[in-house]
Motif scaffolding. Structure first.
Motif, PDB file in Angstrom:
ATOM      1  N   ILE A 199       0.852  -1.187   0.000  1.00 36.85           N
ATOM      2  CA  ILE A 199       0.000   0.000   0.000  1.00 36.85           C
ATOM      3  C   ILE A 199       0.889   1.239   0.000  1.00 36.85           C
ATOM      4  N   GLU A 200       0.659   2.110  -0.969  1.00 40.89           N
ATOM      5  CA  GLU A 200       1.474   3.322  -1.087  1.00 40.89           C
ATOM      6  C   GLU A 200       1.332   4.171   0.177  1.00 40.89           C
ATOM      7  N   GLY A 201       2.466   4.613   0.692  1.00 37.69           N
ATOM      8  CA  GLY A 201       2.473   5.442   1.887  1.00 37.69           C
ATOM      9  C   GLY A 201       2.574   4.655   3.175  1.00 37.69           C
ATOM     10  N   LYS A 202       2.542   3.313   3.075  1.00 38.74           N
ATOM     11  CA  LYS A 202       2.698   2.474   4.258  1.00 38.74           C
ATOM     12  C   LYS A 202       3.903   1.560   4.070  1.00 38.74           C
ATOM     13  N   ASP A 203       4.417   1.026   5.174  1.00 38.85           N
ATOM     14  CA  ASP A 203       5.547   0.107   5.071  1.00 38.85           C
ATOM     15  C   ASP A 203       5.211  -1.283   5.593  1.00 38.85           C
ATOM     16  N   GLU A 204       3.930  -1.520   5.914  1.00 38.19           N
ATOM     17  CA  GLU A 204       3.527  -2.834   6.355  1.00 38.19           C
ATOM     18  C   GLU A 204       2.024  -3.021   6.165  1.00 38.19           C
ATOM     19  N   VAL A 205       1.605  -4.288   6.116  1.00 41.00           N
ATOM     20  CA  VAL A 205       0.195  -4.626   6.003  1.00 41.00           C
ATOM     21  C   VAL A 205      -0.035  -5.932   6.756  1.00 41.00           C
ATOM     22  N   ASP A 206      -1.201  -6.057   7.365  1.00 41.44           N
ATOM     23  CA  ASP A 206      -1.529  -7.263   8.135  1.00 41.44           C
ATOM     24  C   ASP A 206      -2.399  -8.202   7.310  1.00 41.44           C
ATOM     25  N   PHE A 207      -2.054  -9.503   7.365  1.00 38.90           N
ATOM     26  CA  PHE A 207      -2.851 -10.551   6.744  1.00 38.90           C
ATOM     27  C   PHE A 207      -3.441 -11.452   7.819  1.00 38.90           C
ATOM     28  N   LEU A 208      -4.645 -11.952   7.572  1.00 34.13           N
ATOM     29  CA  LEU A 208      -5.170 -13.086   8.316  1.00 34.13           C
ATOM     30  C   LEU A 208      -5.056 -14.288   7.393  1.00 34.13           C
ATOM     31  N   VAL A 209      -4.210 -15.244   7.751  1.00 33.10           N
ATOM     32  CA  VAL A 209      -4.005 -16.447   6.941  1.00 33.10           C
ATOM     33  C   VAL A 209      -4.782 -17.589   7.590  1.00 33.10           C
ATOM     34  N   ARG A 210      -5.526 -18.336   6.781  1.00 36.17           N
ATOM     35  CA  ARG A 210      -6.365 -19.388   7.350  1.00 36.17           C
ATOM     36  C   ARG A 210      -6.492 -20.572   6.397  1.00 36.17           C
ATOM     37  N   SER A 211      -6.959 -21.705   6.945  1.00 35.16           N
ATOM     38  CA  SER A 211      -7.242 -22.889   6.138  1.00 35.16           C
ATOM     39  C   SER A 211      -8.289 -23.728   6.846  1.00 35.16           C
ATOM     40  N   LYS A 212      -9.046 -24.507   6.068  1.00 29.15           N
ATOM     41  CA  LYS A 212     -10.105 -25.337   6.623  1.00 29.15           C
ATOM     42  C   LYS A 212      -9.607 -26.751   6.886  1.00 29.15           C
ATOM     43  N   ASP A 213     -10.060 -27.325   8.019  1.00 30.77           N
ATOM     44  CA  ASP A 213      -9.706 -28.700   8.361  1.00 30.77           C
ATOM     45  C   ASP A 213     -10.748 -29.666   7.809  1.00 30.77           C
ATOM     46  N   LYS A 214     -10.617 -30.945   8.176  1.00 28.35           N
ATOM     47  CA  LYS A 214     -11.503 -31.975   7.623  1.00 28.35           C
ATOM     48  C   LYS A 214     -12.951 -31.804   8.059  1.00 28.35           C
TER      49      LYS A 214
END
Length: 253
Positions: A199-214
């Motif tokens: 993102i222009e003007g920022k030096d970091e960004v937060d992600f929520l990383v996820r996955s589904k189980d069985k």
């Protein structure tokens, strides 16, 4: 989607020794397994591990012509000695084997994405073991059941459901087992290019990383901060690494 070019040797299933200052670095009976990036030079190469160590191959079993500059790999190596203090490298090593890590862009879709494309991405169970950044790559270590056919692995971004209530960008690991049977647990790593989320003007960004189980539940939910251009990484292999993991990277793409 591209097939992996190099397979990791059977020896990677037999033993694992954690690399730290307390180990006997220079025993030829020891080897280490690290993720890293190839730097190709004329007629030669070196590896920078995700922990920031530079490995110079004094000896290698790998055909240099099969390697590419910037290639993400798992490298199996034996430490022969420390490099000179004025050297650009940390260790002189013998490269026993390498396997290319699957490297892909994040798959983005919208409400207009055709159903057949979404079906190909899949919605089968996959377990995320670990996640960490290497430069502009988000690396995902994962496990899944299979053993009879090629599986598809993707990290996806749904533009219609793009953020959490607190502003984290949602990225989900998706798995298509292509109707493969669960013969045994397999293991893999993929590196996904997230540079498009800067993102222009920022030096970091937060992600929520996820996955589904069985059970169809999100068994993995983790917030990660992507610092643009950062060399900060997390160690891939931990002291509880299980050597019975099935390492066959020809079965994911």
């Amino acid at each position: 989607m591209k097939k992996l070019l190099l397979l990791f040797g059977v020896m990677a299933l037999l033993t694992y020794t954690s690399c730290n200052d307390d180990d006997d670095h220079y025993s030829l009976n020891n080897f280490w397994l690290s993720s890293g990036t190839i730097s190709k030079e004329v007629g030669s190469f070196y590896v920078t591990t995700d922990e920031g160590k530079k490995l110079w191959p004094s000896a290698t079993n790998v055909n240099v012509s099969l390697l590419e500059d910037g290639m993400r790999v798992l490298v199996n190596y034996t430490i022969l000695g420390d490099a000179n203090l004025d050297s650009a490298y940390d260790y002189l090593v013998k490269i026993n084997d390498v396997s290319q890590i699957l490297t892909k862009p994040v798959f983005e879709f919208t409400a207009q994405t055709p159903d057949e494309v979404l079906d190909s991405i899949g919605n089968d169970a996959v377990t995320i073991v670990d996640t960490w950044f290497t430069g502009d790559y988000l690396n995902v270590e994962f496990e899944y059941g299979g053993g009879g056919s090629v599986h598809f692995i993707n990290l996806v971004y749904d533009q219609e459901n793009s953020e959490t209530e607190t502003g984290e960008i949602i990225l989900e690991l998706k798995h298509n087992k292509n109707m493969d049977r669960y013969n045994y647990k397999q293991w893999g790593i993929a590196s996904f290019d997230v540079s498009g989320f800067k993102i222009e003007g920022k030096d970091e960004v937060d992600f929520l990383v996820r996955s589904k189980d069985k059970d169809g539940e999100y068994g993995y939910n983790k917030v990660l901060t992507y610092i643009f251009g950062s060399s900060e990484t997390a160690a891939l292999m931990k002291s509880n690494y299980q050597p019975n993991k099935k390492i066959n990277f020809s079965w994911i793409k």
